[in-house]
Design an enzyme around this catalytic site. Structure first.
Site, PDB file in Angstrom:
ATOM      1  N   GLY A 104      97.880  31.190 -20.730  1.00  0.00           N
ATOM      2  CA  GLY A 104      97.872  32.452 -21.468  1.00  0.00           C
ATOM      3  C   GLY A 104      96.859  32.606 -22.578  1.00  0.00           C
ATOM      4  N   PRO A 116      96.360  26.176 -18.689  1.00  0.00           N
ATOM      5  CA  PRO A 116      95.311  27.173 -18.974  1.00  0.00           C
ATOM      6  C   PRO A 116      94.449  27.457 -17.751  1.00  0.00           C
ATOM      7  CG  PRO A 116      94.654  25.036 -19.822  1.00  0.00           C
ATOM      8  CD  PRO A 116      96.021  24.850 -19.225  1.00  0.00           C
ATOM      9  N   GLY A 117      94.110  28.697 -17.571  1.00  0.00           N
ATOM     10  CA  GLY A 117      93.188  29.085 -16.507  1.00  0.00           C
ATOM     11  C   GLY A 117      91.976  29.732 -17.133  1.00  0.00           C
ATOM     12  N   ARG A 145      88.652  42.907 -11.739  1.00  0.00           N
ATOM     13  CA  ARG A 145      89.288  43.046 -13.051  1.00  0.00           C
ATOM     14  C   ARG A 145      89.113  44.426 -13.698  1.00  0.00           C
ATOM     15  NH1 ARG A 145      88.845  40.466 -17.161  1.00  0.00           N
ATOM     16  NH2 ARG A 145      91.050  40.098 -17.465  1.00  0.00           N
ATOM     17  N   CYS A 155      83.564  52.409  -1.522  1.00  0.00           N
ATOM     18  CA  CYS A 155      84.003  53.804  -1.443  1.00  0.00           C
ATOM     19  C   CYS A 155      85.380  54.003  -2.052  1.00  0.00           C
ATOM     20  CB  CYS A 155      83.966  54.265   0.012  1.00  0.00           C
ATOM     21  SG  CYS A 155      82.274  54.368   0.560  1.00  0.00           S
ATOM     22  N   TYR A 205      89.257  34.375 -12.602  1.00  0.00           N
ATOM     23  CA  TYR A 205      89.761  35.584 -11.932  1.00  0.00           C
ATOM     24  C   TYR A 205      88.614  36.505 -11.485  1.00  0.00           C
ATOM     25  CZ  TYR A 205      93.907  33.785 -14.244  1.00  0.00           C
ATOM     26  OH  TYR A 205      94.914  32.956 -14.680  1.00  0.00           O
TER      27      TYR A 205
HETATM   28  N1  LLP Z   1     100.668  29.566 -15.388  1.00  0.00           N
HETATM   29  C1  LLP Z   1     101.245  30.541 -14.669  1.00  0.00           C
HETATM   30  C2  LLP Z   1     102.590  30.343 -14.165  1.00  0.00           C
HETATM   31  C3  LLP Z   1     100.555  31.736 -14.422  1.00  0.00           C
HETATM   32  O1  LLP Z   1     101.142  32.690 -13.711  1.00  0.00           O
HETATM   33  C4  LLP Z   1      99.244  31.895 -14.926  1.00  0.00           C
HETATM   34  C5  LLP Z   1      98.490  33.133 -14.678  1.00  0.00           C
HETATM   35  C6  LLP Z   1      98.664  30.847 -15.656  1.00  0.00           C
HETATM   36  C7  LLP Z   1      99.414  29.700 -15.890  1.00  0.00           C
HETATM   37  C8  LLP Z   1      97.267  30.919 -16.218  1.00  0.00           C
HETATM   38  O2  LLP Z   1      97.159  31.880 -17.179  1.00  0.00           O
HETATM   39  P1  LLP Z   1      95.820  31.982 -18.076  1.00  0.00           P
HETATM   40  O3  LLP Z   1      95.733  30.740 -18.914  1.00  0.00           O
HETATM   41  O4  LLP Z   1      94.692  32.085 -17.161  1.00  0.00           O
HETATM   42  O5  LLP Z   1      96.020  33.197 -18.881  1.00  0.00           O
HETATM   43  N2  LLP Z   1      94.257  38.196 -12.735  1.00  0.00           N
HETATM   44  C9  LLP Z   1      94.546  38.410 -14.127  1.00  0.00           C
HETATM   45  C10 LLP Z   1      95.300  37.263 -14.732  1.00  0.00           C
HETATM   46  C11 LLP Z   1      96.582  36.968 -14.027  1.00  0.00           C
HETATM   47  C12 LLP Z   1      97.238  35.723 -14.522  1.00  0.00           C
HETATM   48  C13 LLP Z   1      98.317  35.308 -13.602  1.00  0.00           C
HETATM   49  N3  LLP Z   1      98.979  34.103 -14.019  1.00  0.00           N
HETATM   50  C14 LLP Z   1      93.243  38.706 -14.872  1.00  0.00           C
HETATM   51  O6  LLP Z   1      92.192  38.772 -14.249  1.00  0.00           O
HETATM   52  O7  LLP Z   1      93.262  38.942 -16.062  1.00  0.00           O
END
Ligand code: LLP
Length: 425
Positions: A239, A276-277, A314, A346, A376
């Site tokens: 997050g 973290p992603g 996005r 389109c 993403y």
């Molecule tokens: N853990 C879980 C269970 C999750 O569902 C997610 C993201 C993460 C970790 C990683 O979250 P981060 O650290 O990246 O915020 N496609 C969207 C984001 C969707 C996130 C879904 N879950 C975007 O492009 O903003």
């Protein structure tokens, strides 16, 4: 250290001039900086020093094998949500004891595969899922290590489409229900409770929602221990947000976040799992694209690119704002216009930027790039409108390598076949 920066007129990724890559690779393509990934990871790891933590990269943000391998070499674990992601994480060399499995809809086949591969923890999201996992584990004579994902009913503040921690969201289990399900899990065959899990949303830039969530999860974990459960792991999800609005990284937020983790959990002696992603990958990648046409209509200057919502969802999906800049600065003079930058798809929603300030004399064939799309970006791309899937390039110092080839329509039509009654005889 900046990994994408102009030297003179030209954009460089590390020590490589991006224009030189354009001579070999057709646009649009994703371009990643290897050292920026290593740098982000080590920044987080260093900040977490003193706490027993697993940094489980959320594979959904970017599942390219070379990216996963880069992170594996740094010591990352993985947060996966499918058998495909698990296969890729294992192939990249991420150890199974650092892999957690999230998601509300795991299939039986997926659960069985994860069990065979002895992952660290299943983050279970419903009672039915728990029963199913238990019966599969029993059949396989295997032990499923589990945590329940609790839904703390917290508004995280990011875009509503990426907020997951409210009670009306499909994710997690309320604390009341979770108490009952943990007690039940204790008596289930082939299930071993090892942790608790939470994830409240994505692109969060305020500390308060995290503070509330961590407090809830810790007190819940303490309550479970009082009832005799053995909680080894506290999984706090992902997050951490990034700054999309300018070049700067907001390290101060990262440090505030890590301080909160330390202050909340250090005395608990648990292993803290982070997922973290975006933080690890967003600023490590750009999307390189070319101007197809310029068009003036209804008082608007449209810039039509060869990249669109098929490559980067996005903006269309979340109204996300990504900065768009020229690859060669010369194109950006003081004489600028406000453009609506759009793709070739389109769909009216195929807008990459509602307003980008770019040179008036920008013209057909000029290269541009869309910033901070390492997370993403490619992972959410599609071949809608039968467009090719963009290739992906990884740069390290002055070297570059095509880590994913462009996938063309011909590659995909191999999986299609004409129904017999439509074939000519
Ligand atoms: N853990 C879980 C269970 C999750 O569902 C997610 C993201 C993460 C970790 C990683 O979250 P981060 O650290 O990246 O915020 N496609 C969207 C984001 C969707 C996130 C879904 N879950 C975007 O492009 O903003």
């Amino acid at each position: 250290m900046k990994y994408f920066k102009y030297k003179g007129k030209n954009l460089f990724c590390e020590k490589k001039r991006v224009l030189d890559i354009c001579k070999n690779i057709e646009t649009p393509f994703y371009l990643y900086s290897y050292n920026s990934i290593v740098n982000n990871f080590s920044k987080l790891k260093k900040a977490l020093k003193g706490i027993n933590a697993i940094i489980a990269f959320s594979v959904k943000a970017n599942s390219n094998l070379s990216i996963l391998k880069t992170l594996a070499k740094c010591g990352a674990g993985a947060d996966i949500v499918s058998m495909g992601e698990l296969k890729k994480a294992l192939e990249a060399g991420i150890p199974n004891n650092k892999i957690v499995y999230s998601g509300v809809g795991k299939s039986k086949e997926e659960m069985a595969f994860a069990l065979e591969n002895k992952i660290e923890q299943f983050n279970v999201e419903s009672l039915e899922e728990l029963y199913t996992l238990s019966s599969i584990a029993k059949k396989k004579n295997n032990l499923a290590k589990i945590a329940l994902r609790i839904n703390p009913d917290i508004i995280a503040g990011g875009h509503p489409k990426i907020s997951t921690g409210k009670k009306t969201d499909k994710f997690g289990i309320s604390i009341n229900d979770a108490h009952k399900i943990y007690d039940l899990a204790k008596n289930l065959k082939n299930i071993k409770v090892v942790g608790v899990d939470i994830h409240i949303g994505s692109q969060i830039l305020k500390i308060l929602p995290f503070k509330r969530a961590f407090k809830k999860v810790l007190s819940f974990s303490n309550d479970l221990e009082k009832k005799g459960h053995n909680i080894k792991n506290i999984d706090i999800g992902g997050g951490i947000g990034v700054n999309y609005s300018n070049d700067k990284d907001i390290d101060s937020f990262l440090y505030e976040y890590v301080d909160l983790i330390k202050n909340t959990f250090i005395k608990s002696n648990k292993t803290i799992i982070l997922e973290p992603g975006r933080y690890l990958l967003a600023n490590c990648g750009i999307l390189v694209t070319k101007v197809l046409f310029k068009k003036y209509s209804e008082n608007k200057n449209f810039l039509i690119l060869d990249a669109g919502m098929n490559n980067l969802m996005r903006p269309a999906l979340y109204d996300a704002k990504h900065i768009i800049k020229p690859l060669i600065k010369e194109v950006q003079t003081n004489d600028c216009l406000d453009y609506e930058v759009v793709g070739p798809i389109c769909e009216t929603a195929d807008i990459l930027s509602k307003e980008s300030h770019l040179a008036k004399n920008i013209s057909q064939g000029d290269y541009l790039f869309i910033d901070k799309v390492g997370a993403y970006g490619s992972a959410m791309s599609s071949c809608y409108n039968s467009k090719d899937l963009a290739s992906e390039i990884l740069v390290k110092d002055e070297k570059f390598y095509e880590i994913k080839k462009r996938i063309k329509t011909e590659d995909l039509t191999k999986f299609e076949s004409i129904a017999p009654w439509l074939r000519k005889n």
